[in-house]
Each structure stands twice: as structure tokens, then as C-alpha cells.
Design a protein around this motif. Structure first.
Motif, PDB file in Angstrom:
ATOM      1  N   ASN A 103       0.837  -1.211   0.000  1.00  0.00           N
ATOM      2  CA  ASN A 103       0.000   0.000   0.000  1.00  0.00           C
ATOM      3  C   ASN A 103       0.862   1.248   0.000  1.00  0.00           C
ATOM      4  O   ASN A 103       1.771   1.373   0.811  1.00  0.00           O
ATOM      5  N   GLY A 108      -5.175   2.454   2.028  1.00  0.00           N
ATOM      6  CA  GLY A 108      -5.128   1.179   1.302  1.00  0.00           C
ATOM      7  C   GLY A 108      -5.143  -0.040   2.210  1.00  0.00           C
ATOM      8  O   GLY A 108      -5.852  -1.021   1.958  1.00  0.00           O
ATOM      9  N   TYR A 112      -8.198  -2.740   1.855  1.00  0.00           N
ATOM     10  CA  TYR A 112      -7.966  -4.097   1.351  1.00  0.00           C
ATOM     11  C   TYR A 112      -8.089  -5.149   2.449  1.00  0.00           C
ATOM     12  O   TYR A 112      -8.510  -6.271   2.179  1.00  0.00           O
TER      13      TYR A 112
END
Length: 529
Positions: A103, A108, A112
Motif C-alpha cells: 500500500n 489502502g 484491502y
């Protein structure tokens, strides 16, 4: 699995319950499903098993993280279930692979981690392990060559990784063990029809002898992938596009570009596509692209723009920057996507789920789908054939059916390159003892021996150098130059085993060298310019 025995079987049967056209993932799966239910089944493949799309995948057995993002939960659930079944039924070929998403922004990691936790939950009891958020330091420890600049964290998740054409061969062997008749180099040139315009069989030509056969059957299945439209032309009076081919390419590099056992996944590249860098047979496979193309071919060629895209993206995320000169092999594959109702849709919008079409003639055609769900696709096709052609009802048996060679392999077992043969390993070792000349290495840099070539000819229906070096032993996909340098000794053994003359040997060598040049980046570039 011997071609002479399969030919005899073909000649001895007057009518089949199920005729399958096409020897890729969907076709082979369908033949196995039908045969294991007890139906008289024959499959004909125009070239070699898995010659097209089915040997050219990203080598992943996965639920599809991208489809999760698109909100296609049913497709993800189906694929995750099939991923788990495949790991159980072909344990020698399917392995649990750790993927790391690096990331480069603060959100991020959370985004995720949440998404992939849902992914794990959807897999249920067939989950391969839990996803987890990791620090920047841990990300760098797992991916030593990942770009550290602006890296904030990482996410680890588990998915499946496999050898595609080896699985195809093992499914073919299993189908034969279940009583199916399978023939490669057998091209369908016509569909047989009765007075009511109903398909009653196929006319196929044996490429090795030139003899034509009329093969009669109750249900005919068109599982020809990117060649679906060609079979439909034989079937329909009005031409219509049933599939659109999308090309994906992969570049193969030495493992030093991504050392260790982890795979790298970039969920969003510059144009929104997903990029994978996956360890495979001690190399790194980086791909894939997604380009709609107008023409299809048995040997698709990577486009310059695709090559540049993968190189640029890999250079952006790796500290050891791969260049054109580092590419050991480049391979392109075509995905047979179900044609959209509206023209001009992007490949990301075209459905990846499979679609079964029943024509007025009774021909059953499969479009779309992917390797991971091949078993479920086959089950749906045979269920449809039972309904349409009133075959006696029999339940699907493939959920728990072990694929030829199945054995659980751990990382220690995988240190031996023969692991892909599973339960057949002792038989190949036996060839080393009984025929010591087969101990000879194919290439000084690789562990493959001539025993594997002999095995593929005698028991896996390999008929050409390409069959051996591309789909039985995967050398052409791993290192095209190495494959070219050992093609002559492969041709010699093929000729000896199959009874061919010197003229055949020379023709085979020339054909293979021409084909293998398409896997070489420098030669390909010279052709372009």
C-alpha cells in the motif's frame, strides 16, 4: 492414455451419449463429468489438449478479488468453493499461495484488509487462511525487492496457484480412466444433422491419417473457447458473434526479481487493471493485460503496447527493474468472453461468468468461464444436456472425484521438480533405472530429463515437440531459448517412439523453432520493426 487405444475405442462405438468438441478446461471437465456419471463420452480436440487459452493463464486458482470489488458476490462465492475443491482433488498441482498487496497510501491497508476479510468469509470452510494487515517493515521483509518509497503498509491474503496444462492432461487421464474416449489432433469439420435440422453428431478428420469419421451422438457440446464462432458457423444459418476474444499476456523472469515465496498483487495499475507477479517453477510470471482483439489465433502474439505496459508497471513497483533483455519467455492467451449485447463494452464490463447456449439444432455451447470454475461449468453443461436431450438422469460425481496424480504436496515435496506428476513420480524414477539413457538432462540449466519426454509420449498423448516442451514439460513457457536449444533431442525421441522418419524430424524442428520465436521478446521485436 494412448492414442492408438483411443482410436480403437472410437471405431468400436456406434453411438455416444455425449460428444464434446474442444480439449481445453471446459471441454475436458465436461468429458470427465459425463464419463464419471456413466455416459458414453467422446471428446475431440483439433490440436493438442490445452493448446489454446487453457495453457496460457496467470497460473492462479482464485475467487477473483476484482469481481469482489465489482460486487459480483455469487461469482466470487462459486469460484472460492471450486478453488477449495480443486486444492482437495488435485493437491499435487494446486498450492496455497501467499499474496502481498503493498500500500502506497494510508487508507489502502484498511480498505484491502476489510475487503479481503470478506473474501475469506465467503470461502467458508474451504478458506486457505486469513488475510491480515502488516506493517511497512514486514511488507519489505516479505517482498525484499518491492519499491520502499512512499510504502505505508501491506496486506497478506491467501489464494491458489497451479500448473494449468498439467492439470488439463491429468483431467484427460482421469476422464479416460472413467471410460471416456479422448482424441487430440482430431478436427471437427462438419456437424451431422437429421431431416429436422437437429444435430446428431460431428464429422471429424484425424490430422495424422487424413481419415474422416462420422461420430454419432445424442448430445453435442461445443466447448471450443475462442473458436466458438467457427463451430457456430457450421450450426447456424445466420451468423452471429457469440464470443469476443480478449488477450492477456505474461512475461517470465528469473526469480531474483521477486525472491522468496510470496506473490505480489497490484490491485490498481495506471489503467485500472490488476497486475500479478507470481512465483512459478522457480521463475516469476508477471501479467496480465486485458485487450479486446478482432482476430483470434492458435499462437497469439503479444502486442508491443502490452509488453510496455507490464514492463513499466513492474519497474514502478520493483527495485530490481526488469527490462526487455531480462524476459525469458513471453506468452499470450485469449479469453473467450461471452459477447455483450451492446458493442464497444470494455473487457472489464464483459461477464467472466459462464453462459450456456442451446441452439434450435440442439447444439449446446459454453461461453465465458475460467479455469477455477471448470468443474462447476462442466456440471452445469451435463445437467443441461440431460434436460435437453433426455439422457437418463444421473447425479454429478466430480465434487469428491480425485484427479489423476492427486497427492497432498508440501513445500519440501515441491523442491523436487517432479512434484507435478504426483502419484506417477515413482514410475518416472523407474524409467531412469530401466532405461538409463533417459536420465539425460533436457538442458544443462534445468532438472528435466528425457524420461519425462518419454513419459509424455507414452502415457500423455504428446505427438509433437510443442506438445512436449510447451504443455507436458513447461520449458517453452519458462525459458524459450532453452526450449529451442533442446528441441532436436526431443524430436529424435518422438520419432523413435512414434515411428517417424528423418524428414518428419526436420519438419518438426523447423516448425517448433518458428513457433518458439513468438515466445522470444527480442526476435518478436525485430519482426515488429
Amino acid at each position: 492414455m494412448k492414442r492408438t487405444e483411443q482410436l480403437t475405442k472410437l471405431k468400436q462405438t456406434q453411438e455416444w451419449d455425449v460428444i464434446v468438441i474442444g480439449g481445453g478446461a471446459s471441454g475436458l471437465g465436461t468429458a470427465l463429468d459425463a464419463a464419471s456419471r456413466g455416459y458414453k463420452t467422446v471428446l475431440v480436440e483439433a490440436v493438442d489438449f490445452a493448446k489454446g487459452t487453457s495453457s496460457r493463464s496467470t497460473k492462479l486458482v482464485h475467487g477473483g478479488v476484482r469481481y469482489l470489488e465489482q460486487g459480483n458476490i455469487p461469482l466470487v462465492q462459486e469460484a472460492l468453493k471450486e478453488r477449495g475443491l480443486l486444492a482437495q482433488n488435485a493437491g499435487h498441482l494446486v498450492k496455497n499461495q501467499s499474496f502481498v498487496i503493498p500500500n502506497y497510501n494510508w487508507w489502502g491497508g484498511y480498505f484491502y484488509t476489510i475487503g479481503l476479510t470478506v473474501y475469506d468469509l465467503l470461502a467458508g470452510r474451504l478458506s486457505l487462511g486469513r488475510s491480515k494487515y502488516i506493517s511497512k517493515e514486514k511488507t519489505l521483509a516479505l517482498l525484499p525487492t518491492v519499491e520502499p518509497k512512499n510504502l505505508t503498509s501491506g496486506v497478506v491474503y491467501q489464494d491458489g496457484q497451479f500448473d494449468d496444462s498439467r492439470l488439463a492432461i491429468n483431467i484427460a487421464q482421469t476422464a479416460v480412466e472413467e471410460g471416456a474416449c479422448l482424441l487430440n489432433y482430431f478436427k471437427v469439420v462438419n456437424l451431422l444433422k437429421d431431416d429436422h435440422n437437429q444435430v446428431t453428431g460431428v464429422q471429424a478428420i484425424d490430422h495424422e491419417t487424413g481419415i474422416k469419421y462420422d461420430i454419432k451422438g445424442k448430445a453435442v457440446i461445443n466447448a471450443t473457447g475462442v473458436f466458438t464462432n467457427a463451430i457456430m458457423k457450421l450450426n447456424d444459418t445466420v451468423y452471429k458473434k457469440y464470443i469476443v476474444p480478449s488477450q492477456g499476456i505474461h512475461l517470465v523472469f528469473d526469480s531474483s526479481f521477486l525472491p522468496g515465496d510470496q506473490a505480489l498483487m497490484i490491485p490498481k495499475t495506471s489503467d485500472g487493471r490488476v497486475l500479478f507477479a507470481v512465483p512459478w517453477h522457480n521463475k516469476i510470471v508477471i501479467g496480465t493485460t486485458d485487450t479486446l482483439i478482432k482476430k483470434h489465433s492458435l499462437e497469439p502474439i503479444a502486442l508491443e503496447a502490452e509488453i510496455e505496459f507490464i514492463l513499466e508497471t513492474a519497474q514502478r513497483f520493483l527495485t530490481k527493474k526488469p527490462t526487455r533483455a531480462d524476459v525469458l519467455s513471453v506468452f499470450a492467451g485469449l479469453r473467450p468472453l461471452a459477447a455483450p449485447k451492446e458493442e464497444g463494452k470494455s473487457t472489464k464490463e464483459v461477464s467472466r461468468s459462464h453462459k450456456i447456449i442451446v441452439s434450435e439444432t440442439g447444439l449446446i455451447t459454453i461461453t465465458g468461464g475460467k479455469w477455477t470454475t471448470y468443474r462447476r461449468i462442466a456440471e452445469d453443461i451435463i445437467d443441461k444436456a440431460i434436460a435437453v436431450h433426455r439422457l437418463p438422469k444421473k447425479k454429478c460425481k466430480t465434487e469428491q472425484l480425485s484427479i489423476h496424480g492427486n497427492i497432498k504436496t508440501d513445500s519440501a515435496a515441491r523442491a523436487n521438480h517432479l512434484y507435478i506428476y504426483g502419484t506417477d513420480i515413482p514410475k518416472i524414477a523407474e524409467l531412469h533405472n530401466t532405461e538409463p539413457e533417459l536420465k539425460e538432462k533436457l538442458h544443462p540449466y534445468y532438472d528435466y530429463t528425457m524420461a519425462e519426454v518419454a513419459w509424455s509420449i507414452r502415457y500423455e498423448m504428446a505427438r509433437t515437440i510443442d506438445d512436449v516442451l510447451a504443455r507436458r514439460v513447461r520449458l517453452l513457457f519458462l525459458d524459450a531459448r532453452a526450449a529451442i536449444s533442446c528441441c532436436e533431442k526431443v524430436a529424435q525421441l518422438l520419432a523413435k517412439e512414434l515411428g517417424h522418419d528423418e524428414k518428419w524430424i526436420q519438419r518438426q524442428i523447423a516448425e517448433f523453432k518458428h513457433l518458439a520465436n513468438g515466445f522470444l521478446l527480442s526476435d518478436f521485436h525485430e519482426k515488429q520493426t
